[in-house]
Design a protein around this motif. Structure first.
Motif, short mmCIF file in Angstrom:
data_model
loop_
_atom_site.label_atom_id
_atom_site.label_comp_id
_atom_site.label_asym_id
_atom_site.label_seq_id
_atom_site.Cartn_x
_atom_site.Cartn_y
_atom_site.Cartn_z
N ASP A 25 38.60 -25.41 28.35
CA ASP A 25 37.52 -26.50 28.38
C ASP A 25 36.33 -25.75 28.63
O ASP A 25 35.33 -26.11 28.50
N GLU A 26 36.58 -24.65 29.40
CA GLU A 26 35.29 -23.72 29.61
C GLU A 26 34.67 -23.11 28.35
O GLU A 26 35.41 -22.74 27.24
N SER A 27 33.35 -22.80 28.67
CA SER A 27 32.70 -22.26 27.44
C SER A 27 32.66 -20.57 27.33
O SER A 27 32.40 -20.14 26.41
N SER A 28 32.90 -20.09 28.47
CA SER A 28 32.79 -18.80 28.63
C SER A 28 34.23 -18.10 28.78
O SER A 28 34.88 -18.15 29.78
N ARG A 51 37.87 -17.48 21.49
CA ARG A 51 39.08 -18.23 21.87
C ARG A 51 40.35 -17.45 21.17
O ARG A 51 41.22 -16.81 21.52
N PRO A 52 40.07 -17.34 19.77
CA PRO A 52 41.16 -16.83 19.14
C PRO A 52 40.89 -15.30 19.06
O PRO A 52 39.90 -14.77 19.07
N PHE A 53 42.26 -14.41 18.97
CA PHE A 53 41.90 -13.02 19.33
C PHE A 53 43.25 -12.51 18.33
O PHE A 53 44.29 -12.82 18.56
N LYS A 69 40.16 -14.99 30.72
CA LYS A 69 39.70 -15.36 31.75
C LYS A 69 38.47 -16.25 31.59
O LYS A 69 37.84 -15.88 30.57
N VAL A 70 38.36 -17.20 32.18
CA VAL A 70 37.26 -18.20 31.90
C VAL A 70 36.45 -18.26 33.20
O VAL A 70 36.97 -18.23 34.33
N SER A 71 35.21 -18.59 33.13
CA SER A 71 34.20 -18.75 34.24
C SER A 71 33.26 -19.87 33.96
O SER A 71 32.96 -20.19 32.81
N ASN A 72 32.83 -20.29 35.03
CA ASN A 72 31.53 -21.03 35.24
C ASN A 72 30.54 -20.67 36.32
O ASN A 72 31.14 -19.77 36.99
#
Length: 88
Positions: A25-28, A51-53, A69-72
């Motif tokens: 759900d994160e954007s980064s 997101r797709p790689f 890895k996702v971050s906020n």
């Protein structure tokens, strides 16, 4: 926690392609290869939202563990690793 899914985790060098998608759900979103920041090569493509790689074609040096890895502003978290096995 993000979830990482792969189209195939056992591939043949110079014959197969591989796609992974990071569900979050994160954007980064950032990608890790063997616990370090992924260095993109010309055979590798990230979508606009990261997101797709994909890797096409896969080579033996692509074998290893991938994570997203996702971050906020408050925290960051990594997916469970997905191991890519490249046959040659």
């Amino acid at each position: 926690m993000p979830t990482l899914l792969a189209s195939n985790t056992t591939v043949t060098e110079n014959e197969d392609a591989m796609a992974m998608t990071c569900y979050t759900d994160e954007s980064s979103t950032n990608w890790l290869f063997n616990a370090t920041s992924l260095q993109l090569r010309e055979r590798m493509k990230l979508s606009q939202d990261h997101r797709p790689f994909t890797i096409d074609p896969v080579r033996r040096e692509d074998a290893g563990n991938y994570q997203c890895k996702v971050s906020n502003p408050v925290s960051s978290t990594e997916s469970e690793p997905v191991e890519l096995d490249v046959k040659y």
